[in-house]
Write a protein that holds these residues in place. Structure first.
Motif, PDB file in Angstrom:
ATOM      1  N   GLN A  59      -6.284   3.245   5.069  1.00 58.44           N
ATOM      2  CA  GLN A  59      -7.412   3.357   4.317  1.00 58.44           C
ATOM      3  C   GLN A  59      -8.338   3.669   5.413  1.00 58.44           C
ATOM      4  OE1 GLN A  59      -8.042  -0.791   3.002  1.00 58.44           O
ATOM      5  NE2 GLN A  59      -8.488  -1.284   5.196  1.00 58.44           N
ATOM      6  N   PRO A  60      -9.401   4.298   4.910  1.00 53.59           N
ATOM      7  CA  PRO A  60      -9.860   4.805   3.511  1.00 53.59           C
ATOM      8  C   PRO A  60      -9.266   6.057   3.464  1.00 53.59           C
ATOM      9  CG  PRO A  60     -11.601   5.098   4.790  1.00 53.59           C
ATOM     10  CD  PRO A  60     -10.856   4.335   5.823  1.00 53.59           C
ATOM     11  N   GLU A 106      -6.367   7.294   1.878  1.00 54.85           N
ATOM     12  CA  GLU A 106      -4.954   7.313   2.173  1.00 54.85           C
ATOM     13  C   GLU A 106      -4.537   8.647   2.376  1.00 54.85           C
ATOM     14  OE1 GLU A 106      -3.742   4.144  -1.199  1.00 54.85           O
ATOM     15  OE2 GLU A 106      -2.424   3.970   0.695  1.00 54.85           O
ATOM     16  N   LYS A 118       0.951  -0.992   0.024  1.00 56.56           N
ATOM     17  CA  LYS A 118       0.033  -0.094   0.176  1.00 56.56           C
ATOM     18  C   LYS A 118       0.983   1.276  -0.217  1.00 56.56           C
ATOM     19  CE  LYS A 118      -3.900  -2.193   2.530  1.00 56.56           C
ATOM     20  NZ  LYS A 118      -4.839  -1.980   1.675  1.00 56.56           N
TER      21      LYS A 118
END
Lengths: 363, 467
Positions: free
Chosen positions: A251-252, A254, A55
């Motif tokens: 998240q959510p 970012e 991520k």
């Protein structure tokens, strides 16, 4: 093993092995697994995948810390009050009872995802960006970490299991009523931990982690709460203690947000907390690609940076071993604290922080 | 002729200005120790102090603070009741510390009452009953009467002034006795150096005796300076003393957390406000943290638009006094222009009160007030412990939960509300003492329209309750 005997991994430079979690179910099984893997191939060929590392914000953690000069000087016991790492899911069992009944929150989330987030937030600066420099630092910080009070596990780790509750305005069943779950199950669907790191940077700074299923929101974040000012000259309008908080949202949405005090408009010198907010999607557009895709490309390119090394896996299991010993012991169903689905975990978890005069962030 | 004691430094102390910001250490100097005098000598006695003081060379000049004057009506009934019955040995001072708590516990134990350490209605009734049984000559309070002094110290540093304390006593009506004194809590660091001083006048007598000297009390308020009355009891428009003071002061200060029936008192206060009395309720200031946090939840521009969608409001408060909860509801309703339409009580464990409002555009709004039994409500009863704002329009981003650390968030978050809500756990600012709030109140001049508009809504709600 079979891959080895089938001679599918002969060339360490060409052939690669991607392993998905779980990497064992405790320290012993992880060590056994690593032995098996090393027998048939080189550590250089092994790519233990943890999609959290794919991520953007997780990778950005290092950039944020080591490409900016203003944060790293504050990143230590002198300025940081504590860290909170949250990985909350809204989903329940989702038909994975067979796996989850034997795993629970600790194995499913803490040992891998939370520990990775923890390592990147707490490790020392690596010498370079090559895979082993970074992974060495991760192992080092894991080796210095332990459950806050090993003699009183109940004061440093709380488990929980969801009961029937609400999700988007609809009733959802409790864990024990889910398909495939045992009616007397003591599998934790929630875990919160208090850890300490015994090194120069972090000695005495508690690290709180929590993860759970059927939480109110799907949210992953790392929050660094700084110490309060030594002398309070201004009164907060809401009479609250308002420490600065740096939140790294995975998240959510970012992004990164920083909470600080400003003066409220008007004649009085009162303050109020506001958030300075950076969001990836507003700055760069919708850029984040799938985490797995990114990691698989890395694997093909032979870059191990974002994959977990064998000793890293073992080090993180070692931290959790005292806890597993207690939580795995057969116990009557009533020992596990319960929480309503759609709430932030059992009351015991609140007390874990309240005892230290702190509280979980409401996200 | 009284000889003013030399400027001996009594003690130094930190200013009780606020709990957060201690001021630099301030000298507290005694000009005149408490001295008994007759009523008609009060003004003469005080001017004597200033006169003799300013002839003294070599010491800093003492200046009478020309700020404001304040009458404090301090019945302090229960410390006196406890003292008469022999449970309480410390001074009668209106400070409900550990000695008071122990005495209350001892009394509750010996009368077989629930041990709360607090004077609840039940305990007060029992104490009154026991004292009423005693013959008049037993109604003596042997304890030192320190009313007026402890309080004054607490506010004098920030607000030097003339304080007139009225201390009703029990027993036979033997007229009113007076005491005057002067202290200088502040030293100005000018070249000559000068002390800023406060005057204290304490009047003692039975309730009836104090009523008789109402006019004299009013005349002690310095003309031309603001006049405050802090009435530490329920307002009583029938009482001569109350009437006189109300007429002659600029601001009448009350604390509705002490009221045993705040609903009834609120209607009385509303009448006073309508007849143009400036009333300040210290309990109102206890709401400020909740008001700030509720307001800041709507700071983000995208949430601001959803404010008008709120049609459900739940307020939890410590069982025993609904004043704060009602005022908060009144505040919220008055800000959003909600008109009260119906009032029902369903009782139960939580003493539920339901109030229906009509908002702008005919929006139907339902409010619920729940009295939560708490193990220990502390000294101030009725503090807010939870607030939930939601909308039946599920698309509106207005759900807000404020929950205090003391009881946690579970009640407010149950039933799935945690999912769409902006939740904030609030550091409890419970038990903000009246003295602290008073010094805040004294900082402000002029009436508070927010309070008055909120109370007007509360009064409308309570009218619905009566009908």
């Amino acid at each position: 093993m079979q891959l080895g005997t089938a001679d599918m991994l002969p060339d360490p430079a060409k052939h690669r092995l991607v392993i998905e979690k779980p990497f064992g179910k405790d320290l012993t099984s992880a060590q056994a697994l690593n032995q098996v893997v090393r027998k048939v191939c080189d550590e250089k060929q092994v790519y233990r995948i943890d999609h959290y590392l794919g991520k953007e914000t997780v990778q950005n953690l290092m950039v944020f810390r080591f490409a900016n000069a203003i944060f790293e000087p504050l990143w230590n016991r002198q300025y940081v009050d504590h860290l909170q790492i949250t990985v909350a899911e809204t989903v329940g069992l989702e038909g994975r009872a067979g796996y989850y009944e034997t795993a629970g929150a600790l194995r499913d989330m803490v040992q891998n995802h939370l520990m990775q987030l923890f390592c990147l937030s707490a490790m020392e600066p690596p010498n370079s960006l090559d895979a082993d420099s970074i992974r060495n630092e991760k192992v080092k910080v894991l080796q210095a970490t332990h459950i806050a009070d090993i003699d009183h596990i109940e004061n440093s780790a709380i488990r929980g299991q969801y009961t029937a509750g609400w999700r988007d305005g609809r009733m959802v069943p409790g864990y024990r009523d889910e398909d495939g779950a045992s009616p007397g199950s003591t599998t934790p669907t929630y875990a919160s931990l208090k850890l300490y790191i015994d090194n120069w940077r972090w000695k005495g700074v508690p690290i709180y982690m929590r993860t759970g299923k059927r939480m109110p929101k799907k949210v992953t974040e790392i929050a660094i709460q700084f110490k309060e000012v030594p002398f309070l000259m201004f009164q907060s309008a809401s009479r609250q203690a308002n420490p600065n908080v740096l939140a790294l949202r995975i998240q959510p949405d970012e992004g990164i947000s920083m909470r600080f005090e400003v003066k409220t408009p008007g004649t009085s010198l009162r303050t109020r907390s506001v958030d300075m907010d950076f969001r990836y999607d507003t700055a760069f557009g919708q850029a984040n690609t799938d985490a797995y895709a990114r990691l698989l490309v890395d694997c093909m390119l032979g870059d191990q940076t974002l994959f977990t090394r064998g000793d890293e896996v073992e080090a993180s299991w070692r931290i959790l071993t005292p806890l597993l010993n207690v939580w795995d012991a057969p116990a009557p169903p009533e020992v596990i604290p319960l929480y309503e689905a759609g709430s932030w975990g059992p009351i015991e978890a609140e007390l874990l922080l309240n005892r230290d005069n702190r509280r979980w962030r409401r996200l | 002729m009284p000889h003013p004691s030399s400027l001996s430094k009594l003690k130094t102390q930190n200013s009780p200005l606020t709990t957060h910001a201690p001021m630099t250490t301030t000298p507290l100097v005694t000009l005149q120790k408490p001295k008994d005098i007759s009523l008609n000598e009060i003004e003469a006695e005080l001017s004597q102090i200033w006169h003799s003081q300013n002839g003294d060379k070599g010491t800093p000049a003492a200046i009478r603070a020309t700020t404001f004057s304040m009458v404090v009506y301090e019945p302090e009934e229960f410390q006196q009741l406890l003292a008469i019955l022999g449970f309480y040995k410390s001074p009668i001072d209106g400070v409900h510390g550990s000695a008071t708590k122990e005495a209350v516990l001892a009394a509750q134990k010996s009368y077989g009452l629930r041990l709360t350490g607090r004077v609840d209605t039940e305990t007060l009734a029992k104490l009154r009953e026991e004292v009423a049984r005693l013959p008049v000559d037993r109604l003596r309070v042997p304890n030192m009467d320190a009313r007026g002094y402890t309080l004054s110290e607490a506010i004098a540093v920030q607000n030097p002034c003339r304080i007139i304390t009225l201390s009703p006593i029990f027993g036979e009506d033997q007229g009113v006795t007076a005491q005057v004194s002067a202290y200088c809590p502040i030293e100005k660091t000018t070249s000559s150096g000068s002390l800023i001083c406060c005057e204290y006048i304490t009047l003692r007598g039975t309730k009836e005796a104090l009523n008789r000297v109402s006019s004299m009390v009013s005349s002690l308020l310095i003309p031309g300076l603001p006049k405050f009355v802090w009435w530490k009891a329920t307002p009583n428009p029938e009482q001569e003393l109350f009437k006189k003071l109300e007429e002659n002061c600029n601001c009448l200060i009350l604390d509705s957390s002490y009221f045993s029936d705040p609903e009834a008192e609120f209607l009385k206060i509303q009448e006073m406000i309508e007849s143009d009395t400036y009333v300040a309720d210290l309990n109102w200031h206890r709401l400020s943290a909740w008001q700030e946090l509720a307001a800041s939840a709507f700071d983000p521009p995208e949430r601001r638009v959803a404010l008008s969608e709120i049609d459900r409001i739940t307020i939890d408060y410590e069982k025993g006094n609904a004043a704060q909860a009602l005022m908060f509801l009144g505040w919220f309703a008055s800000r959003l222009n909600w008109q009260p339409g119906a009032y029902t009580e369903t009782g139960g464990d939580y003493d539920l009160k339901h109030i229906h409002f009509t908002g702008t555009n005919g929006l139907a709004i339902a409010a619920e007030l729940a009295a939560i039994p708490t193990a220990d409500a502390g000294e101030i009863i009725g503090d807010l412990i939870g607030l939930r704002l939601t909308s039946t329009n599920l698309n509106a981003d207005c759900c807000t939960i404020l929950c205090s650390e003391s009881t946690g968030c579970m009640r407010m978050e149950a039933g799935g509300s945690a999912q769409s809500c902006r939740t904030e756990q609030v550091t409890a600012t419970n038990d903000q003492k009246a003295e602290f709030l008073l010094s805040q109140q004294l900082q402000r001049w002029g009436r508070d329209p927010l309070y008055e508009e909120s109370l007007a809504v509360v009064a409308k709600i309570l009218q619905l309750q009566k009908n």
